[in-house]
Scaffold this motif. Structure first.
Motif, mmCIF file in Angstrom:
data_model
loop_
_atom_site.group_PDB
_atom_site.id
_atom_site.type_symbol
_atom_site.label_atom_id
_atom_site.label_comp_id
_atom_site.label_asym_id
_atom_site.label_seq_id
_atom_site.Cartn_x
_atom_site.Cartn_y
_atom_site.Cartn_z
ATOM 1 N N MET A 27 121.844 76.351 84.356
ATOM 2 C CA MET A 27 120.566 76.749 83.766
ATOM 3 C C MET A 27 120.862 77.880 82.512
ATOM 4 S SD MET A 27 117.480 75.470 84.397
ATOM 5 C CE MET A 27 117.816 75.024 85.722
ATOM 6 N N HIS A 28 120.134 77.733 81.398
ATOM 7 C CA HIS A 28 120.258 78.290 80.325
ATOM 8 C C HIS A 28 119.748 79.772 79.510
ATOM 9 C CE1 HIS A 28 122.427 75.371 78.579
ATOM 10 N NE2 HIS A 28 121.683 74.626 78.530
ATOM 11 N N SER A 29 118.617 79.994 81.072
ATOM 12 C CA SER A 29 117.762 81.061 81.025
ATOM 13 C C SER A 29 117.422 81.626 79.915
ATOM 14 C CB SER A 29 118.345 82.042 81.912
ATOM 15 O OG SER A 29 117.324 82.885 81.919
ATOM 16 N N ASN A 30 117.149 82.069 79.227
ATOM 17 C CA ASN A 30 116.183 83.269 77.993
ATOM 18 C C ASN A 30 118.079 82.672 76.711
ATOM 19 O OD1 ASN A 30 113.946 83.447 76.997
ATOM 20 N ND2 ASN A 30 114.220 85.377 77.015
ATOM 21 N N ASN A 31 119.076 82.437 77.699
ATOM 22 C CA ASN A 31 119.955 82.309 76.257
ATOM 23 C C ASN A 31 119.689 81.103 74.293
ATOM 24 O OD1 ASN A 31 121.471 84.056 77.833
ATOM 25 N ND2 ASN A 31 122.386 82.029 78.474
ATOM 26 N N ALA A 32 119.955 81.542 73.924
ATOM 27 C CA ALA A 32 119.970 80.856 72.708
ATOM 28 C C ALA A 32 119.932 79.361 72.484
ATOM 29 C CB ALA A 32 119.773 81.390 71.256
ATOM 30 N N VAL A 33 120.245 78.388 72.083
ATOM 31 C CA VAL A 33 120.744 77.514 72.475
ATOM 32 C C VAL A 33 120.663 76.504 71.704
ATOM 33 C CG1 VAL A 33 120.935 77.344 75.219
ATOM 34 C CG2 VAL A 33 119.183 76.691 74.258
ATOM 35 N N TYR A 34 121.781 74.993 71.506
ATOM 36 C CA TYR A 34 120.993 74.226 70.619
ATOM 37 C C TYR A 34 120.599 72.772 71.123
ATOM 38 C CZ TYR A 34 123.554 77.211 66.902
ATOM 39 O OH TYR A 34 123.696 77.889 65.611
ATOM 40 N N LEU A 35 119.827 71.794 70.835
ATOM 41 C CA LEU A 35 120.172 70.478 70.605
ATOM 42 C C LEU A 35 121.836 69.763 70.396
ATOM 43 C CD1 LEU A 35 118.252 68.948 72.551
ATOM 44 C CD2 LEU A 35 117.658 67.696 70.234
ATOM 45 N N LYS A 36 122.250 69.720 72.341
ATOM 46 C CA LYS A 36 123.078 68.969 71.795
ATOM 47 C C LYS A 36 123.492 67.678 70.925
ATOM 48 C CE LYS A 36 124.769 69.312 76.532
ATOM 49 N NZ LYS A 36 125.158 68.927 78.076
ATOM 50 N N PRO A 37 124.609 67.526 69.982
ATOM 51 C CA PRO A 37 124.460 66.704 68.512
ATOM 52 C C PRO A 37 124.261 64.911 69.257
ATOM 53 C CG PRO A 37 126.370 67.785 68.861
ATOM 54 C CD PRO A 37 125.655 68.616 70.061
ATOM 55 N N GLN A 38 125.395 64.665 70.898
ATOM 56 C CA GLN A 38 124.470 63.305 71.982
ATOM 57 C C GLN A 38 123.348 63.077 72.581
ATOM 58 O OE1 GLN A 38 127.027 65.992 72.303
ATOM 59 N NE2 GLN A 38 126.936 66.398 74.498
ATOM 60 N N ALA A 39 122.172 64.550 71.812
ATOM 61 C CA ALA A 39 121.056 63.651 72.952
ATOM 62 C C ALA A 39 120.449 62.879 72.023
ATOM 63 C CB ALA A 39 120.596 65.464 73.252
ATOM 64 N N ARG B 75 118.637 71.308 66.347
ATOM 65 C CA ARG B 75 120.025 70.498 66.748
ATOM 66 C C ARG B 75 120.599 71.581 65.400
ATOM 67 N NH1 ARG B 75 120.466 65.506 67.712
ATOM 68 N NH2 ARG B 75 119.055 63.851 68.978
ATOM 69 N N THR B 76 120.136 72.075 64.650
ATOM 70 C CA THR B 76 121.071 73.020 63.822
ATOM 71 C C THR B 76 121.275 74.738 63.908
ATOM 72 O OG1 THR B 76 119.265 72.382 62.340
ATOM 73 C CG2 THR B 76 121.492 71.344 62.485
ATOM 74 N N GLN B 77 119.280 75.156 64.541
ATOM 75 C CA GLN B 77 119.217 76.229 64.751
ATOM 76 C C GLN B 77 118.489 76.669 65.923
ATOM 77 O OE1 GLN B 77 115.206 76.942 61.755
ATOM 78 N NE2 GLN B 77 115.805 75.213 60.688
ATOM 79 N N PRO B 78 119.759 76.927 66.250
ATOM 80 C CA PRO B 78 119.173 78.272 68.182
ATOM 81 C C PRO B 78 118.269 78.574 68.679
ATOM 82 C CG PRO B 78 120.444 79.875 66.951
ATOM 83 C CD PRO B 78 120.549 78.851 65.865
ATOM 84 N N ARG B 79 117.590 78.191 69.846
ATOM 85 C CA ARG B 79 115.997 79.103 69.978
ATOM 86 C C ARG B 79 116.584 79.365 71.815
ATOM 87 N NH1 ARG B 79 110.080 76.745 68.578
ATOM 88 N NH2 ARG B 79 108.996 77.922 69.871
ATOM 89 N N PRO B 80 115.869 80.458 71.937
ATOM 90 C CA PRO B 80 115.416 80.534 73.539
ATOM 91 C C PRO B 80 115.106 79.435 73.934
ATOM 92 C CG PRO B 80 115.286 82.458 72.006
ATOM 93 C CD PRO B 80 115.073 81.343 71.542
ATOM 94 N N PHE B 81 116.527 79.158 74.973
ATOM 95 C CA PHE B 81 115.540 77.663 75.893
ATOM 96 C C PHE B 81 114.134 77.758 76.740
ATOM 97 C CE2 PHE B 81 115.916 75.861 80.398
ATOM 98 C CZ PHE B 81 115.636 74.357 79.905
ATOM 99 N N PHE C 255 120.388 68.897 77.880
ATOM 100 C CA PHE C 255 120.430 68.351 76.888
ATOM 101 C C PHE C 255 121.369 69.500 75.241
ATOM 102 C CE2 PHE C 255 117.237 65.428 79.444
ATOM 103 C CZ PHE C 255 118.350 64.551 79.234
ATOM 104 N N PHE C 256 121.207 70.643 76.749
ATOM 105 C CA PHE C 256 121.302 71.824 75.499
ATOM 106 C C PHE C 256 122.101 72.143 75.743
ATOM 107 C CE2 PHE C 256 116.923 71.238 75.951
ATOM 108 C CZ PHE C 256 116.070 71.486 74.633
ATOM 109 N N THR C 257 123.060 72.968 74.453
ATOM 110 C CA THR C 257 124.052 73.821 74.447
ATOM 111 C C THR C 257 124.158 75.549 74.000
ATOM 112 O OG1 THR C 257 126.998 73.809 73.877
ATOM 113 C CG2 THR C 257 124.872 72.484 72.760
ATOM 114 N N PRO C 258 124.689 76.040 74.145
ATOM 115 C CA PRO C 258 125.176 77.473 73.225
ATOM 116 C C PRO C 258 125.810 77.261 72.082
ATOM 117 C CG PRO C 258 126.119 77.503 75.600
ATOM 118 C CD PRO C 258 125.694 76.051 75.544
#
Length: 558
Positions: free
Chosen positions: A1-13, A207-213, A233-236
């Motif tokens: 689980m990403h919790s409150n980490n900033a993440v990106y949408l995965k390219p393959q999503a 897809r290009t800018q991270p945001r807290p999950f 669907f998200f990745t750091p």
């Protein structure tokens, strides 16, 4: 689980927009056309699968049948398809009623109207059509129904039919868009969002800018039981970029993103044609979504076929687009829905509609709309445009999928636009037959002979030569015609070395080279930089009687 980490949408999503559970292409966005396709294509297709699933399973085992009218699901999916059919008949009942009533009334009008006043037919209108249509004759006394399309959008027929499907299916594992509904799987999650919902911009930005999950979970209202699925669907990890996203040179940079998607940039502006790019990063030299500039001043859509007007792509680029430029349509014609109204349904508000020879001024040049013949199976469809783009004194003609049948058209066009520095042309010269795309909209069954003769085809070598003999470009680019691997689910075709499309385009390329014209068939990606040139004056409109020699004498030099 990403919790409150900033993440990106995965390219393959994948973020697939769905209408009534089906991948939303243009004729499933416009309400009237959605109704016709549901009633006369999609439900019958599902009924065929339920009644004889073995036939569909066998057909889908043959790669050559990909893109045909076969549901690409397994025998054990019959129950889920039956449930989808029941849900469709329940929640889409107004759409199905509209479609049946429209087809029956259109047939009645065509059969019974013989030139006498049509006033009496209004009393025969079923409730679903009242206030939405007009009965008209053409100048040969052929009666037809005109649809007040804008009013159809005001109806409640499509309420609750739109949603977004998040899934991790690989680009070459996606089911063909026209034949297989989207069912839930372990790598998918449905978001009950309408296509115009502004919250989708926040998701697409990731897809290009991270945001807290947790922020995106809260914003989209993801249910607690779905958070774990949503997290996949998200990745750091930041997405890879294969090149500089914004051009800063003094000339004009052309970047080809695949199919008919071309980006033209100066340091002042960016113009993107028919966005259809890859999301997944591969080691094959492709550009991806992340290689587009952060802001695209103008997106030009040339026509409303699904491989040029892609809702999935447009929704995800919406927050990065300034203005969208589209052609006008044959208003009221069931086969020619308004691209402007569809874009409004996708959440766009800055939309410029052009008739032929109207233009949009841009920094350092202009976008000029031109007529575009062919590729629409001889239907009375006006929503298609070629483009002459002028930037920094360079002029590039995008003739898209023009068929080149009438060479005189291009002589007349050149009198208007003057010499060009490069020409883009599609050569899908043996396209799908009429019924493949338009059958649900036809008033009566089409014969096999007529169906095979009326195709969604562009130019072959002979007809492309008709174009080149008049345009006389020093450089020619032939589109890849849907051969990029990420387009299989959309195009449903794969050329073999002896495919007529490759043979004909190879012949044209050889002719060009023999004539000293630089020519290439594009594939995956390409970058070309044009040096800035002194902008020539606009070509004068010449009296056709004066002939092409006189016209050429009055055109500005290249």
């Amino acid at each position: 689980m990403h919790s409150n980490n900033a993440v990106y949408l995965k390219p393959q999503a994948k973020l697939e927009p769905l209408s009534c559970g089906w991948y939303a292409w243009p004729y499933l966005i416009a309400p009237a056309q959605l109704a016709m396709n549901l009633n006369f294509r999609l439900l019958p297709l599902l009924e065929s699968f339920v009644s004889n699933p073995a036939t569909h399973v066998a057909a889908n085992a043959d790669p050559k049948m990909y893109g045909g009218p076969f549901v690409s699901l397994a025998m054990e999916d019959v129950g889920r398809v039956e449930q989808l059919m029941a849900d469709t008949r329940r929640r889409c009942a107004p759409l199905l009623t509209f479609a049946q009533d429209y087809k029956e009334f259109s047939s009645q009008l065509e059969t019974e109207a013989g030139g006498y006043s049509l006033n009496g037919f209004y009393a025969k209108l079923p409730p679903s059509l009242r206030g939405l249509v007009e009965c008209l004759y053409d100048t040969n006394d052929h009666a037809h129904v005109r649809l007040f399309e804008d009013l159809v959008y005001d109806e409640a027929m499509t309420a609750g039919t739109q949603e977004i499907l998040l899934q991790l299916t690989g680009e070459q594992d996606r089911h063909f868009f026209m034949s297989t509904p989207r069912l839930d799987g372990p790598d998918s999650l449905r978001l009950p969002l309408a296509f115009a919902d502004g919250r989708l911009d926040a998701l697409a930005r990731m897809r290009t800018q991270p945001r807290p999950f947790q922020e995106i979970v809260d914003l989209l209202g993801v249910a607690a039981e779905d958070v774990a699925t949503f997290a996949q669907f998200f990745t750091p990890d930041a997405p890879a970029r294969s090149g500089v996203p914004r051009y800063t040179g003094e000339g004009v940079r052309m970047r080809y993103f695949g199919h008919a998607c071309v980006l033209l940039e100066t340091k002042e502006t960016a113009v993107l044609f028919d966005p259809m790019v890859a999301f997944e990063t591969k080691n094959d030299g492709r550009y991806t979504f992340c290689d587009l500039p952060e802001f695209i001043d103008h997106v030009v859509l040339t026509h409303s076929h699904q491989d040029h007007f892609c809702a999935e792509m447009l929704i995800q680029l919406r927050h990065r687009i300034g203005q969208v430029i589209v052609p006008s349509n044959n208003s009221g014609n069931i086969a020619d829905p308004s691209m402007k109204l569809q874009l409004q349904a996708l959440g766009f508000d800055d939309i410029q509609v052009l008739d032929a020879f109207e233009r949009v001024e841009i920094p350092g040049g202009e976008i000029l709309s031109l007529p575009f013949t062919g590729e629409h199976a001889d239907l009375s469809i006006f929503s298609k445009q070629a483009i002459a783009l002028t930037l920094k004194g360079r002029k590039i003609a995008f003739l898209i999928d023009s068929d080149g049948v009438d060479g005189m058209l291009y002589e007349r066009l050149m009198r208007r636009i003057g010499p060009v520095d490069a020409l883009f042309l599609g050569m899908e010269c043996h396209g799908a037959p009429l019924a493949w795309l338009y059958e649900p909209l036809l008033g009566k069954p089409v014969s096999r002979r007529n169906n095979e003769s009326r195709r969604l085809s562009g130019a072959d070598c002979e007809r492309a030569s008709n174009v080149l003999s008049q345009v006389k470009p020093p450089r020619v680019f032939v589109y890849a015609m849907g051969q990029e691997p990420w387009l299989q689910y959309m195009m449903g075709l794969k050329y073999e070395p002896d495919s007529i499309q490759l043979i004909e385009s190879d012949k044209l390329l050889a002719q060009c080279r023999q004539s000293g014209i630089e020519a290439e068939r594009l594939y995956l990606s390409r970058e070309v930089e044009f040096e800035a040139a002194q902008a020539p004056p606009r070509a004068r409109v010449v009296d056709p009687v004066a002939g092409s020699a006189a016209a050429s004498a009055q055109l500005a030099p290249a």
